[in-house]
Design a protein around this motif. Sequence first.
Motif, PDB file in Angstrom:
ATOM      1  N   GLN A   1       0.814  -1.217   0.000  1.00  0.00           N
ATOM      2  CA  GLN A   1       0.000   0.000   0.000  1.00  0.00           C
ATOM      3  C   GLN A   1       0.856   1.281   0.000  1.00  0.00           C
ATOM      4  N   CYS A   2       1.923   1.245  -0.796  1.00  0.00           N
ATOM      5  CA  CYS A   2       2.697   2.479  -1.024  1.00  0.00           C
ATOM      6  C   CYS A   2       1.858   3.423  -1.878  1.00  0.00           C
ATOM      7  N   HIS A   3       1.977   4.714  -1.666  1.00  0.00           N
ATOM      8  CA  HIS A   3       1.123   5.677  -2.362  1.00  0.00           C
ATOM      9  C   HIS A   3       1.573   5.955  -3.790  1.00  0.00           C
ATOM     10  N   GLU A   4       2.889   6.231  -3.974  1.00  0.00           N
ATOM     11  CA  GLU A   4       3.395   6.622  -5.290  1.00  0.00           C
ATOM     12  C   GLU A   4       4.688   5.871  -5.576  1.00  0.00           C
ATOM     13  N   VAL A   5       4.953   5.682  -6.878  1.00  0.00           N
ATOM     14  CA  VAL A   5       6.181   4.999  -7.296  1.00  0.00           C
ATOM     15  C   VAL A   5       6.829   5.798  -8.420  1.00  0.00           C
ATOM     16  N   GLN A   6       8.151   5.592  -8.562  1.00  0.00           N
ATOM     17  CA  GLN A   6       8.930   6.320  -9.561  1.00  0.00           C
ATOM     18  C   GLN A   6      10.110   5.467  -9.958  1.00  0.00           C
ATOM     19  N   GLY A   7      10.402   5.382 -11.258  1.00  0.00           N
ATOM     20  CA  GLY A   7      11.545   4.594 -11.682  1.00  0.00           C
ATOM     21  C   GLY A   7      11.557   4.349 -13.167  1.00  0.00           C
ATOM     22  N   PHE A   8      12.646   3.732 -13.651  1.00  0.00           N
ATOM     23  CA  PHE A   8      12.817   3.495 -15.076  1.00  0.00           C
ATOM     24  C   PHE A   8      11.786   2.520 -15.632  1.00  0.00           C
ATOM     25  N   LEU A   9      11.203   1.626 -14.768  1.00  0.00           N
ATOM     26  CA  LEU A   9      10.171   0.703 -15.228  1.00  0.00           C
ATOM     27  C   LEU A   9       8.991   1.479 -15.807  1.00  0.00           C
ATOM     28  N   LEU A  10       8.684   2.624 -15.204  1.00  0.00           N
ATOM     29  CA  LEU A  10       7.503   3.386 -15.592  1.00  0.00           C
ATOM     30  C   LEU A  10       7.857   4.505 -16.577  1.00  0.00           C
ATOM     31  N   SER A  11       8.935   5.215 -16.330  1.00  0.00           N
ATOM     32  CA  SER A  11       9.361   6.264 -17.260  1.00  0.00           C
ATOM     33  C   SER A  11      10.734   6.782 -16.856  1.00  0.00           C
ATOM     34  N   LYS A  12      11.578   6.962 -17.863  1.00  0.00           N
ATOM     35  CA  LYS A  12      12.845   7.651 -17.643  1.00  0.00           C
ATOM     36  C   LYS A  12      12.599   9.163 -17.673  1.00  0.00           C
ATOM     37  N   PRO A  13      13.578   9.977 -17.225  1.00  0.00           N
ATOM     38  CA  PRO A  13      13.419  11.426 -17.359  1.00  0.00           C
ATOM     39  C   PRO A  13      13.290  11.820 -18.820  1.00  0.00           C
ATOM     40  N   VAL A  14      12.329  12.701 -19.126  1.00  0.00           N
ATOM     41  CA  VAL A  14      12.073  13.128 -20.504  1.00  0.00           C
ATOM     42  C   VAL A  14      12.025  14.648 -20.530  1.00  0.00           C
ATOM     43  N   ASP A  15      12.133  15.211 -21.755  1.00  0.00           N
ATOM     44  CA  ASP A  15      12.054  16.664 -21.857  1.00  0.00           C
ATOM     45  C   ASP A  15      10.603  17.113 -21.735  1.00  0.00           C
TER      46      ASP A  15
END
Length: 854
Positions: free
Chosen positions: A820-834
Amino acid sequence: MDPISDNDLSTRSHVVRQLIVVFTGLLMVVLIVGLGALYRIAGSLDQREMAQSRFHAESAMAQLQKNERSYVLTHAIWQSAFDHLGRGVDVQWAFDEDNVGPTLFTADGYVGVFVLDDDGSRYAMVDGQLSDASFAHYSPQADLILSQARQVAAKQQATSGYFQFGGQPALYTAAVIQPPSMPHHLPAPRAVLVFVRRLDTRLLEPLGRAAGLSGFAVADRMAADGAKGTLPLEGSGHTLTWHIERPGSELVSTVVPALTLAGVLIGLLMTLFARYAIRASTGMDRSHEQLAASKAALETSEERFRAVAEASSDWIWETDADLHLSYLSARFAELTGHKADAWLHRPITELLDCDTAQLENWLHGLAASHATGSLRCQYHDHLGQQRICRIAARASFDRGVCKGFRGTSSDITDEVAAHAQIQHLSLHDALTGLPNRNKLFRFLEQAGQGAVPQAIALILLDLDNFKPINDSLGHPAGDAVLIEVARRLGEITRDTDLVARLGGDEFIIVLSRPGQRVDMDRFCARVVESLQQPILAEGHSVQVGVSLGVALSAEYPGTPSDLIRYADIALYSAKSAGKHTWRYFSAQMNEALLEKRVLERELREGIGRDELVLHFQPRYKVDGTTVASVEALVRWQHPRQGLLRPDRFIALAEESDLIVQLGNWVIHDACAKAKAWPVAIMVSVNMSPAQFSRSDVVRDVAEALRQTGLPAHRLELEITENVMLNDVEGALQTMNALKELGVRLNMDDFGTGYSSLGYLRTYPFDSIKIDKRFVQSLGKSASDRSVVQAIINLGNAMGMTVTAEGVETAEQLALLSDDQCHEVQGFLLSKPVDNDALIRLMLTRQPSAEMPTD
């Protein structure tokens, strides 16, 4: 007795008349000679007083200019000043942070502070307030000041002079803004720092008292009083004036009326006497009485002449041919404390002594050449203290044979001491008494002379944590710290070594015969340990540290400037290593520093040329499809090296104070782009601890929100616990003020610090981010998953949003969803983009989104 015939009476009367005429003529000659001598003495006294007072006035103004030049150099030869004022003006650093700001007016009395270059005034502060007026508005001499300052910049010196500032006479001091050491391949600095001090009564009166002069003031050159001492202040159109004591004129005004009255009385008496003598001159008795009267008058004249001599400020002496004293004036006893009778008939060589010549040979040389001369001698007063005097002498002759010598003696002890003080100040720091840059270079040049130059070690010291002491406790406390540091350095060095102060909080130690590296290490450790001990300053116990850069002439020989530059490079390395330590100069270190400085310069120029760009990495809800917020990440589009990631230049920016400029750019650009997004989601910006401590982040964030129009609740600031480590109370006040703006606060890298839990309870965080090292171990380490679960539970219990960063596998995403983590971030979902790609992503992942209305 036979009666006297008429012829006898006529003859006798004629003789009497002739005697009276001759005697009267002689008396007039004596009076004229006496008056002439009196006026010569009076004129000499006045001229001497005028010359001495002018010397003291010139010395006082020269010392004032020297002190002003030394002070402006402490602000001009300063790395931070070069960074913030050398190429572009950082008004916040200069005025708001009071590095070159109001304190220079309120505490130091400078009515004008300017930064000039060929285009005019880049920074102006007048009467403690920022001014939009150019330097030319106050004075037309900007080009002359720029030229003078640049001529002496290579020697790291300042220039000074007088001019009219706003129609009033003033003293300016100017120096080129430059770092302590400047690489040869970089262009010479051009910006000039100018301090202006008005020549008013508050400045001149105490200066005059210190020089022993009264009435120190400035007058228009055309209206200067001829009865006062004058010293033209070239360039200002004014003249420095002061009251001159005139002992000679006072002497004349006292003695001449008495002599005039005496002459009139003598003339009347001589007239009456002549008539009486003509009528009653019947024998030689009257002639004897007349001769006695003439002799008495002559003695009276001589006594008056001697009284004139005794009124002189010098003492008069006479000797016989064997140099035994035959006369000493009353002033001798007053000035020396000795009784004149005790020295009469004793050789003058027992009283006076000369280091540079034998007094006896010098006097005989005057007799042989029939010349008049002067010589500096010493004597001891009645207390046994040595005094210095200047004697003037000439031989006295009788029929070509030397019968003795006579002359005067002037006490010049104070004059010699004043000259020695001026010489001392030219080679020593006024605050600490340590040798200054001039004496340091002399010492290094002497060490390098000879067939085999002496091996030395040059250690450059820079105090750590000194600026906060000045800012919080004031400059008196800072001065007390510098004085104590100088004392401690003197205790741990030898008589053959040299400790000097370059300015600010920079010191240099020059060790002769430094020994081996192990000996140097022990000495440097002793310096660090000594300066880390608490210092009592203005009633407060404070602590400073020190970083040391060491250059060994045996390994890297060079000129004094080269050795200082080597030590400065080593000092830079020591500070980068964490401070409170030391580093030795090496050629590789020089190459690395030059490369870093080139990159620093390119970054400074790149920020101004808009070479920075933002990339954005989305943060998703735990479902992995809905964009919840976006983290802004800065990149540098380097013209030669291509797109650089933050790890290549953020640390460099933090070291060079560019972090404030770079951080403000990131906040402003992130807010501006977020305002135009098609979805009204939150943008997250990382805050560097260096930016947090060196700038007013509350003001900067508020300004960015006002200029871009982004609602405050859409801005999140990510803060690491290093911010709290540096200043617990200050960080709490700043974060509370940020919360009052309406922005959100995120604690970055939670779980990596030993006191993060305590920070969560103390500081007003809205969310926490789990460090990617724990996330990447999910599915591999049960203990790391337990840590992640505990952090999520803690966030839920405290009402905080929890974000997991570094999600790279589907298994990690599934486990975080289960927990039940609220938010996730990482290369699986998206790399940094312009920014353009981010907008397309928003529209793709959330097709029903509307344009924001905020």
